[in-house]
Design an enzyme around this catalytic site. Structure first.
Site, PDB file in Angstrom:
ATOM      1  N   GLY A 678       0.797  -1.207   0.000  1.00 24.71           N
ATOM      2  CA  GLY A 678       0.000   0.000   0.000  1.00 24.71           C
ATOM      3  C   GLY A 678       0.832   1.261   0.000  1.00 24.71           C
ATOM      4  N   VAL A 682       8.655  -2.647  -3.668  1.00 23.24           N
ATOM      5  CA  VAL A 682       9.862  -3.130  -2.992  1.00 23.24           C
ATOM      6  C   VAL A 682      10.750  -3.785  -4.045  1.00 23.24           C
ATOM      7  CG1 VAL A 682      10.808  -4.605  -1.200  1.00 23.24           C
ATOM      8  CG2 VAL A 682       8.585  -3.494  -0.854  1.00 23.24           C
ATOM      9  N   ASP A 811       0.384  -3.002  13.075  1.00 18.36           N
ATOM     10  CA  ASP A 811       0.005  -3.780  11.890  1.00 18.36           C
ATOM     11  C   ASP A 811       0.720  -5.134  11.925  1.00 18.36           C
ATOM     12  OD1 ASP A 811      -1.410  -4.306   9.590  1.00 18.36           O
ATOM     13  OD2 ASP A 811      -0.039  -3.255   8.260  1.00 18.36           O
TER      14      ASP A 811
END
Length: 982
Positions: A678, A682, A811
């Site tokens: 989000g 990477v 998270d």
């Protein structure tokens, strides 16, 4: 002479006996001191001041928590709620023969309870409840003096020694609930405990029928058998318990009607038979005038609410939702005592809302949704400042909402949906400082949305669908930083969509469809990184679709039926459905079956553009030449600097490195992408020295080329006005100061005016999610699963307890647990992390965070995230490791997750081993079940009942597989090996 001799002999004897007594007494005190100090040493890790006075100098009877008898021997040990941790040394405790009371409840004690407990034969009071023990409860039959026994919520498993109760005939208090014991019929041994006044067997896996002979326990004042597997009717024997003040049988499978004679329980204050299969009317409750709490919800009761309920002068809590009740509520209900809440939702009730339930000023919840109530909201509730939830949706209520309702200071939810309310939202709504949810859909509200609504900084959801609202959205709406949903569809709103909406940084859903909005789509909507649903169809919007929307990670977009024109950005076509752009004749797209092809440019226009492109190309070549010359010059000046800071890059390094930002930037090409999230792509970077790195590009919009190869400065890639990157700042702030072997290492961050790169160590085995749930799934044996669980737990323990300022990850999930080449875990992705500020209590944060399936239940009603929320999420990860299932699976049922499934399956099955992933070897399944029990603790509904991460690590240590007993798992420090280290 003989008499004198005899008298002297007596005096000498008395003296010697007294001296002997004093010597023995002194010896006894000395022995007891040593025994208590041995008990203390076993709890040496406890962070408590209670043991400060436990030393060799302080008199024994002055030890904190110690009560002595007249002989100055230890009679009581009272150390409940003292943050004690460690294991209990019952050999020393039970050697204190004078000990009558041992109170250690509500601590963090762990380990097993040895059979040496049976040597405490003088005990009359034993409280080990609310701890984290493992294993079975030992034989208690020798503790025949016990009057008080509390073992509830202590982690015990296996079979409880019910036969021990035959010898404990003096018991007046017995509490064994909230332990996952082996399933058993109602233990008949209970029926011999004639002195029982309180019996708590809630949630301890009892099945079958409640025996009729329960009525023989005539001294019972509290009977709690809830959350078990009880079936059949409530026995008539219960009606003989005339001393009962509390009767709780909720969440079973009881059937039939309320037993005749229940009205005999005239002292009953709390009655809860909710969530069963009961039916019939409430006539047997008419005479229970001392009721304070009446819970009948989720049954099949019918008929009317007895008029006598309106005269109950002690009633404070009344909940009958999801039944089949008809008729009106008694007008005086809740008007006598300090009434706290009413929930009569999902029935067939009619008439008016009783007006005086907040008469005493204590009412907190008014829940009456989904009935047939008529009339309006009584004016009295406009001054009910204690009210925090008002839900009357789906009725036939009408009229104007009393003005004071909008500004009630503690009101967190206003839910008036699906009625016939009219009028305007009061301008005083700006004073509603606690309001999080405003649900007014499907009514007849009209007028403008008051500008004062922008002052309600606590707002999370606004749902005004299908009303008659008009006018413009307040331009100040951007001040609502917590707003996650804005649903205004099917009204008459007009004017422009305010640019400030792009400042509502938490928005994940916008629906403005079916209004009269005009003007252009605001460019700043593209900065809403959390937005996943955008519907602005059926308006009068014009202009081109902003390119900034391409950066959004949308799951739904609908711009249909407007007056938009121009080319649809290619990334938006990938998330569109059929009709997302229909009804906009001016729109075109390349390669879309639903939109016309964009027209080729004219020859003249092409010549102009060709010339422009040539000019740009020459400029780029010149820029590269200058940059290269500058780079070479700087390199010659300072070749020994590990990180060359040429150009517009700013490099912050957190470890000793020997590679340049150029080497990183040149590797950020599409073929090197290894993941997308989000917050950005990477990339995997292979350094010249042979080491590997992972680089996260924190994006705001996609580069046109998909590559950074073309420029050392990314000033042309992203709009300059978007320079604030909250996720980037959070991740850098959190990770730059962390040093732990189970936290992913951040080597450096590289940033320009508009772009940010985070350079991490590379984790070749991907995430735990990949290895458990995707096509990259592999077979993981139990020892590896255990080490992953332990390593991740130690990483979280470090964040919560080992940092100078605790860090909330916010998270925690299997996707954010990365695995190195040896399958060792490291916590990653700190984009939502919150570092607790120095001097502030580590309690909560209101910012929306987390991932579906991992979010703790308290978030649904408090919108707060605490360290206990991290622990809940970690409990979900443990369940994934043990069961092999995802947090959300279709087999769990609609709107159900793995936590619900595991808790429910553990209650409904005799053998917890059936929950274990079949790929785990048979000899490891028992260990897996133990880990599942820890997961149960971590995912308790009430945050206060969840252990700390420090406690979780200790619990995991106690279930270490035998094959790992010789392996030392380090608890801190950092692996200092860095790529290309000097």
């Amino acid at each position: 002479m003989s008499s004198l001799f005899f008298s002297g002999h007596i005096r000498l004897t008395v003296f010697l006996v007294t001296l002997l007594f004093l010597i023995l007494h002194s010896s006894s005190q000395s022995d007891q001191r040593q025994l208590l100090l041995k008990f203390k040493s076993a709890l040496s890790n406890s962070k408590t001041e209670v043991f400060n006075a436990w030393n060799k100098e302080t008199p024994l009877c002055n030890f904190t928590g110690i009560v002595c008898n007249f002989n100055k021997e230890v009679k009581e040990i009272n150390l409940s709620q003292q943050k004690l941790s460690g294991t209990l040394a019952f050999d020393s405790l039970c050697a204190i023969k004078s000990l009558e009371k041992l109170s250690l409840g509500a601590n963090m004690l762990s380990g097993t309870i040895s059979n040496q407990l049976s040597n405490c034969t003088s005990l009359q009071y034993l409280d080990l409840g609310m701890n984290f023990f493992t294993g079975v409860v030992p034989d208690l039959s020798r503790l025949s003096q016990l009057k008080f026994l509390s073992l509830n919520l202590s982690g015990f498993t296996g079979r409880f020694p019910w036969e021990s109760l035959r010898n404990l005939t003096r018991l007046s208090f017995l509490s064994l609930g909230d332990n996952p014991f082996d399933k058993t019929p109602f233990p008949l041994e209970i029926l011999n405990l004639q002195y029982l006044s309180s019996l708590y067997l809630t949630n301890c896996t009892i099945e079958g029928r409640i025996p009729e002979a329960i009525g023989n326990l005539s001294l019972l004042e509290s009977l709690q058998l809830s959350d078990n597997y009880l079936v059949g009717e409530i026995p008539v024997g219960v009606t003989k318990l005339i001393n009962l003040q509390m009767l709780e049988l909720y969440n079973n499978q009881l059937t039939g009607t309320l037993p005749v004679g229940l009205s005999n329980l005239v002292n009953l204050a709390e009655f809860d038979v909710s969530t069963n299969l009961l039916f019939g009317d409430l006539s047997e409750l008419r005479g229970l005038s001392r009721l304070e709490s009446l819970q009948l919800f989720e049954n099949g009761f019918s008929g009317t609410i007895p008029e006598e309920f309106g005269e109950f002068k002690y009633l404070k809590q009344f909940s009958i939702y999801t039944n089949k009740f008809t008729g009106e509520l008694p007008a005086k209900i809740g008007s006598w005592a300090e009434f706290e809440y009413i929930d009569v939702s999902t029935n067939y009730l009619t008439g008016s809302i009783p007006p005086d339930m907040c008469k005493m000023g204590k009412m907190e919840k008014l829940l009456m949704l989904q009935n047939n109530f008529t009339g309006g909201l009584p004016e009295n509730y406009a001054s009910c400042t204690s009210l925090n939830r008002l839900r009357v949706s789906n009725n036939s209520l009408s009229g104007r909402v009393p003005d004071g309702i909008w500004s009630l200071p503690n009101l967190g939810m206003i839910d008036l949906e699906m009625n016939q309310f009219e009028g305007q939202v009061g301008r005083n709504i700006g004073e509603a400082k606690s309001l999080a949810q405003l649900f007014l859909a499907n009514n007849r509200f009209s007028g403008e949305l008051p500008v004062e609504i922008s002052n309600v900084s606590s707002l999370v959801e606004i749902r005004l669908t299908s009303n008659l609202f008009s006018g413009e959205i307040p331009v100040t709406i951007g001040s609502l930083k917590k707003l996650s949903k804005l649903l205004l569809q099917d009204n008459k709103f007009s004017g422009a969509i305010p640019e400030s909406l792009g400042s509502c940084v938490s928005l994940n859903e916008i629906n403005l469809a079916g209004n009269l909005f005009s003007g252009q789509i605001p460019e700043r909507l593209g900065s809403l990184v959390s937005l996943n649903s955008l519907n602005i169809s059926d308006n009068k919007l014009s202009g081109v679709i902003p390119a900034s929307l391409s950066s959004l990670k949308l799951t739904l977009i609908d711009l249909s039926n407007n007056m938009l024109f121009g080319r649809v950005p290619q990334p938006l076509l990938l998330v569109a459905y059929d009709g997302s752009f229909a009804g906009n004749p001016g729109l075109c797209a390349d390669g879309s079956k639903d939109l016309r092809e964009c027209s080729p440019v004219s020859h003249k226009s092409g010549q102009v553009k060709l010339a422009m492109y040539c000019f740009i190309a020459v400029a780029v070549v010149l820029m590269f030449s200058l940059s290269y010359l500058l780079f070479v010059k700087l390199s010659k000046i300072d070749r020994k600097i590990p990180m060359n800071r040429g150009g517009s890059w700013d490099v912050k390094q957190f470890h000793v490195l020997k590679f340049s930002e150029d080497e990183i930037v040149r590797s950020l090409t599409p073929e090197n992408i290894i993941g997308k999230g989000g917050s950005g792509n990477v990339y995997k970077v292979d350094l010249k020295c042979g080491e590997e790195l992972a680089v996260k590009h924190m994006w705001k919009s996609e580069p046109d080329s998909g590559s950074w190869r073309s420029s050392r400065s990314s000033a042309a890639i992203l709009p300059k006005e978007r320079t604030r990157w909250p996720e980037y700042e959070a991740e850098v702030t959190a990770l730059s100061s962390l040093r732990h072997m189970n936290v992913v290492k951040l080597y450096c961050c590289i940033s320009s005016e508009d772009s940010n790169l985070l350079v991490y160590e590379y984790m070749p085995n991907g995430s735990l999610w990949d290895r458990l749930h995707t096509d990259k799934k592999i077979s993981i044996d139990w020892s590896v699963r255990y080490e992953i669980a332990m390593g991740a737990a130690m990483g979280l323990e470090y964040l919560h307890h080992g940092c100078e300022r605790p860090v909330l990850h916010r998270d925690v999930k299997s996707k954010n647990i990365l695995l190195d080449e040896e399958m060792k875990p490291k916590l990653a992705d700190f984009g939502l992390a919150k570092i607790v500020q120095s001097g502030k209590v580590m309690d909560s944060t209101h910012i929306i965070a987390g991932t579906h399936g991992y979010i703790a239940p308290e978030y649904g009603y408090t919108y707060k995230v605490t360290e206990k929320s991290d622990i809940y999420s970690f409990g979900v990860v443990l369940m994934e490791l043990v069961t092999g299932k995802k947090p959300v699976e279709p087999e769990f049922g609609e709107s159900k997750d793995i936590v619900y499934w595991v808790h429910n399956e553990m209650r409904s099955k005799d053998d917890m081993i059936s929950l274990v992933d079949p790929s785990i070897s048979k000899d490891a399944k028992e260990d897996a079940v133990k880990m599942l029990s820890i997961a149960i603790h971590c995912t308790m509904k009430l945050p206060a009942l969840r252990p700390s991460m420090r406690m979780v690590v200790k619990m995991l240590e106690e279930i270490k597989p035998f094959s790992l007993t010789d392996i030392v798992i380090e608890k801190g420090g950092e692996n200092e090996d860095s790529p290309c280290k000097n």
